[in-house]
Write a protein that holds these residues in place. Structure first.
Motif, PDB file in Angstrom:
ATOM      1  N   LEU A 181      21.443  17.048 -44.104  1.00 54.69           N
ATOM      2  CA  LEU A 181      23.004  16.727 -43.617  1.00 54.69           C
ATOM      3  C   LEU A 181      23.850  16.232 -44.532  1.00 54.69           C
ATOM      4  CD1 LEU A 181      21.657  14.794 -40.287  1.00 54.69           C
ATOM      5  CD2 LEU A 181      21.828  17.215 -40.664  1.00 54.69           C
ATOM      6  N   LEU A 182      24.923  16.722 -44.612  1.00 49.07           N
ATOM      7  CA  LEU A 182      25.980  16.311 -45.628  1.00 49.07           C
ATOM      8  C   LEU A 182      27.172  15.846 -45.138  1.00 49.07           C
ATOM      9  CD1 LEU A 182      25.993  19.708 -47.920  1.00 49.07           C
ATOM     10  CD2 LEU A 182      24.628  17.549 -48.276  1.00 49.07           C
ATOM     11  N   GLY A 183      27.688  14.606 -45.938  1.00 46.95           N
ATOM     12  CA  GLY A 183      29.046  13.847 -45.632  1.00 46.95           C
ATOM     13  C   GLY A 183      29.123  13.125 -46.992  1.00 46.95           C
ATOM     14  N   GLN A 184      30.453  12.696 -47.078  1.00 45.53           N
ATOM     15  CA  GLN A 184      30.672  11.835 -48.215  1.00 45.53           C
ATOM     16  C   GLN A 184      30.232  10.546 -47.961  1.00 45.53           C
ATOM     17  OE1 GLN A 184      31.759  13.044 -51.078  1.00 45.53           O
ATOM     18  NE2 GLN A 184      32.613  14.935 -50.248  1.00 45.53           N
ATOM     19  N   ASN A 185      30.295  10.235 -46.624  1.00 48.86           N
ATOM     20  CA  ASN A 185      29.641   8.710 -46.281  1.00 48.86           C
ATOM     21  C   ASN A 185      29.080   9.003 -44.945  1.00 48.86           C
ATOM     22  OD1 ASN A 185      28.685   6.330 -45.804  1.00 48.86           O
ATOM     23  ND2 ASN A 185      30.861   5.507 -45.351  1.00 48.86           N
ATOM     24  N   VAL A 186      27.839   9.544 -44.630  1.00 51.21           N
ATOM     25  CA  VAL A 186      27.349   9.804 -43.219  1.00 51.21           C
ATOM     26  C   VAL A 186      27.195   8.563 -42.348  1.00 51.21           C
ATOM     27  CG1 VAL A 186      25.941  11.730 -44.233  1.00 51.21           C
ATOM     28  CG2 VAL A 186      24.971   9.435 -44.208  1.00 51.21           C
ATOM     29  N   ASN A 187      27.268   7.331 -42.875  1.00 53.81           N
ATOM     30  CA  ASN A 187      27.340   6.209 -42.337  1.00 53.81           C
ATOM     31  C   ASN A 187      28.563   5.878 -41.447  1.00 53.81           C
ATOM     32  OD1 ASN A 187      24.956   5.493 -43.817  1.00 53.81           O
ATOM     33  ND2 ASN A 187      26.212   3.981 -44.984  1.00 53.81           N
ATOM     34  N   SER A 188      29.440   6.742 -41.608  1.00 52.67           N
ATOM     35  CA  SER A 188      30.716   6.686 -40.999  1.00 52.67           C
ATOM     36  C   SER A 188      30.864   8.019 -39.851  1.00 52.67           C
ATOM     37  CB  SER A 188      32.126   6.942 -41.628  1.00 52.67           C
ATOM     38  OG  SER A 188      32.296   5.931 -42.731  1.00 52.67           O
ATOM     39  N   TYR A 189      29.831   8.795 -39.850  1.00 55.66           N
ATOM     40  CA  TYR A 189      29.788   9.699 -38.803  1.00 55.66           C
ATOM     41  C   TYR A 189      30.122   9.441 -37.491  1.00 55.66           C
ATOM     42  CZ  TYR A 189      28.459  13.436 -35.729  1.00 55.66           C
ATOM     43  OH  TYR A 189      28.593  14.431 -34.853  1.00 55.66           O
ATOM     44  N   MET A 219      22.521  12.937 -47.001  1.00 52.61           N
ATOM     45  CA  MET A 219      23.482  12.116 -48.161  1.00 52.61           C
ATOM     46  C   MET A 219      24.563  12.455 -47.835  1.00 52.61           C
ATOM     47  SD  MET A 219      22.361  14.448 -51.552  1.00 52.61           S
ATOM     48  CE  MET A 219      23.060  13.046 -52.707  1.00 52.61           C
ATOM     49  N   THR A 220      25.525  11.518 -48.372  1.00 53.33           N
ATOM     50  CA  THR A 220      25.509  10.373 -49.029  1.00 53.33           C
ATOM     51  C   THR A 220      25.554   9.000 -48.150  1.00 53.33           C
ATOM     52  OG1 THR A 220      25.776  11.118 -51.110  1.00 53.33           O
ATOM     53  CG2 THR A 220      25.946   8.808 -50.933  1.00 53.33           C
ATOM     54  N   SER A 221      25.069   7.959 -48.360  1.00 48.20           N
ATOM     55  CA  SER A 221      25.122   6.730 -47.455  1.00 48.20           C
ATOM     56  C   SER A 221      25.736   5.734 -48.163  1.00 48.20           C
ATOM     57  CB  SER A 221      23.629   6.251 -46.994  1.00 48.20           C
ATOM     58  OG  SER A 221      23.603   5.927 -45.705  1.00 48.20           O
ATOM     59  N   HIS A 222      26.631   4.870 -47.978  1.00 47.40           N
ATOM     60  CA  HIS A 222      27.413   3.833 -48.554  1.00 47.40           C
ATOM     61  C   HIS A 222      26.870   2.678 -48.428  1.00 47.40           C
ATOM     62  CE1 HIS A 222      30.624   1.397 -50.212  1.00 47.40           C
ATOM     63  NE2 HIS A 222      31.393   2.609 -50.592  1.00 47.40           N
ATOM     64  N   PRO A 223      26.397   1.957 -49.187  1.00 44.74           N
ATOM     65  CA  PRO A 223      25.895   0.502 -49.058  1.00 44.74           C
ATOM     66  C   PRO A 223      26.649  -0.285 -48.080  1.00 44.74           C
ATOM     67  CG  PRO A 223      25.594   1.066 -51.085  1.00 44.74           C
ATOM     68  CD  PRO A 223      26.775   2.127 -50.776  1.00 44.74           C
ATOM     69  N   LYS A 224      27.903  -0.245 -48.100  1.00 43.24           N
ATOM     70  CA  LYS A 224      28.886  -1.033 -47.347  1.00 43.24           C
ATOM     71  C   LYS A 224      28.317  -1.335 -45.908  1.00 43.24           C
ATOM     72  CE  LYS A 224      32.902   1.518 -46.916  1.00 43.24           C
ATOM     73  NZ  LYS A 224      32.717   1.705 -45.640  1.00 43.24           N
ATOM     74  N   ASP A 225      28.423  -0.122 -45.466  1.00 47.55           N
ATOM     75  CA  ASP A 225      28.322   0.163 -43.648  1.00 47.55           C
ATOM     76  C   ASP A 225      27.034   0.566 -43.278  1.00 47.55           C
ATOM     77  OD1 ASP A 225      29.103   2.472 -44.699  1.00 47.55           O
ATOM     78  OD2 ASP A 225      30.755   2.665 -43.903  1.00 47.55           O
TER      79      ASP A 225
END
Length: 478
Positions: free
Chosen positions: A235-243, A272-278
């Motif tokens: 699964l692709l996204g610049q920041n999947v945490n924000s999905y 990928m990818t997951s941003h550490p901030k959230d």
């Protein structure tokens, strides 16, 4: 999502646009058949896995029209460069190839050259291409890739240069053809764009703001992939945490993983990818409780210095990053952690660099992508004072590689003698009698095997640690 009304029926603009582009594909296919065209294409992809996924879509569209893949770039009727602007060397490679192709196009004026991707969204690049590279026939960007059939038709019918660059994204257009590299694994976009605006990064300016695909569309795509024999999805996204945050009915990425895990046939799920901030505890818990989610987490560090992280606009400090690592390892004790690190960011001192080395030593990453800072015009970091001299950055970079190589080799020694499950992906580029594939932890393994095993999950005993990959022996089935 915005809707348009027609005779009392609500029409999704994305569905309508998909149907329009598919109609153009059929028109082009009919024209190819009527004229007896036997045209070939070549696609060069630069940059991230998002670009690789976009190239699969371009290839799928072309093959449905009637193009076939060329055996060589120089002999193709249509050459496409799907570009990246994250690092300067990727841009210079494009300019170099365009100069190289110029002579071939002089001998074969019917050759068409197209450029797309992130690089096209930069104003300075676009002006340079207009003035200095008349051999380019088609230019389009990141926001209107789905219009490729329409733009291709316009180029072929008019014989003129076509330039179509959008400054903002429109609707998410689903259900266009795609030509996957592998039959047994696939990448799936779950979202597009980025809202983070790290000071060194140009991606938010060229990819646009975050927007998520509807979960039902993602699940539909993955269900179809499973029916087609796909075992592993990434699964692709610049920041999947924000999905999911931009959806009419928001859901979390952890909830999406739970839904995908229920699809029969899918055996491995990566992202990928997951941003550490959230990074949420819900996502960590999903990693721990969903067997299909692979025990590998790519967690970009970028710098170990809290001072530099603040200058980078990363929204976390060293302590917070290490806390995320701790929580991941508590939930998934054998998790594989990989990362990105930038060396030579403006203002980075010896002390800042030593903080990065400290974090690398503390975390013991399984692998890392390391980069010398690349100044990108249009980003805040490009205008910062204290640009680090190249020789100093290179000195730090070389030391970091030495530290990583030592730590990764030592950590990988613990895998020697263990049996792992490897999804065999392809034959080795250096030995056709060897297969190469990846474990659930994303480790690369080479082992003796027949091509018939490609696409199968194979038990392999690790026999040798080569630092950045393993060699192994296949365990015969009983």
């Amino acid at each position: 999502m915005s809707k348009e009304k027609d005779a009392g029926v609500s029409i999704d603009p994305g569905v309508e646009e998909s149907a329009r582009q598919r109609a153009i594909i059929r028109e082009l296919r009919d024209e190819f058949t009527q004229k007896g065209w036997n045209k070939t294409y070549w696609i060069t992809t630069l940059g991230c896995q998002m670009n690789a996924r976009d190239s699969e879509k371009l290839s799928g569209i072309l093959e449905e029209i009637g193009y076939r893949r060329s055996e060589a770039e120089e002999s193709a009727d249509l050459v496409i460069y799907n570009t990246c602007c994250v690092r300067e060397n990727a841009e210079q490679k494009v300019y170099g190839r365009l100069g190289y192709l110029k002579n071939y196009k002089k001998r074969r004026p019917e050759m068409k050259i197209a450029l797309c991707g992130c690089m096209m969204q930069e104003n300075l690049v676009l002006e340079k291409l207009k003035k200095s590279y008349p051999q380019v026939d088609l230019i389009f960007g990141t926001h209107n890739l789905y219009k490729f059939p329409e733009l291709l038709q316009a180029m072929l019918s008019s014989g003129e240069r076509i330039i179509d660059i959008w400054k903002e994204h429109g609707e998410i257009v689903e259900d266009l053809p795609s030509n996957r590299k592998y039959s047994f694994k696939a990448s799936v976009n779950v979202m597009f764009g980025c809202n983070n605006f790290c000071t060194y990064c140009i991606v938010p300016y060229v990819r646009g703001r975050e927007r998520s695909r509807r979960p039902e569309e993602i699940l539909k795509e993955i269900s179809q992939l499973a029916q087609d024999g796909v075992k592993e999805v990434q699964l692709l996204g610049q920041n999947v945490n924000s999905y999911g945050k931009t959806l009419e009915h928001p859901i979390s990425f952890a909830q999406l993983l739970q839904e995908i895990s229920q699809i029969d046939g899918i055996e491995r799920i990566r992202f990928m990818t997951s941003h550490p901030k959230d990074l949420s505890q819900d996502l960590i818990d999903a990693m721990a409780t969903l067997p299909k989610v692979c025990p590998h987490f790519h967690l970009p560090l970028q710098s170990g210095s809290s001072r530099i992280l603040e200058k980078m606009n990363r929204h976390y400090d060293q302590a917070r990053y290490l806390d995320v690592v701790r929580r991941l390892r508590e939930a998934v004790p054998d998790i594989s952690l990989t990362t990105d690190i930038i060396v030579g960011f403006p203002g980075e001192t010896d002390d800042d660099f030593e903080e990065t080395v400290k974090v690398v030593r503390d975390v013991q990453f399984d692998s890392a992508f390391t980069f010398l800072y690349s100044k990108r015009e249009g980003t805040p970091a490009a205008a910062m004072a204290e640009q680090v001299p190249e020789e100093e950055a290179k000195r730090h970079f070389d030391r970091l590689l030495d530290v990583l190589k030592e730590d990764i080799h030592a950590k990988n020694e613990t895998w020697v003698g263990r049996t792992v499950l490897v999804l065999a992906e392809e034959t080795s580029k250096h030995d056709e009698g060897m297969l190469t594939g990846r474990t659930p932890h994303n480790q690369l393994v080479h082992f003796q095997g027949d091509r018939a095993l490609i696409g199968s999950v194979v038990p392999v005993k690790i026999v040798e640690n080569q630092t950045f990959y393993f060699t192994g022996e296949r365990i015969p089935s009983e």
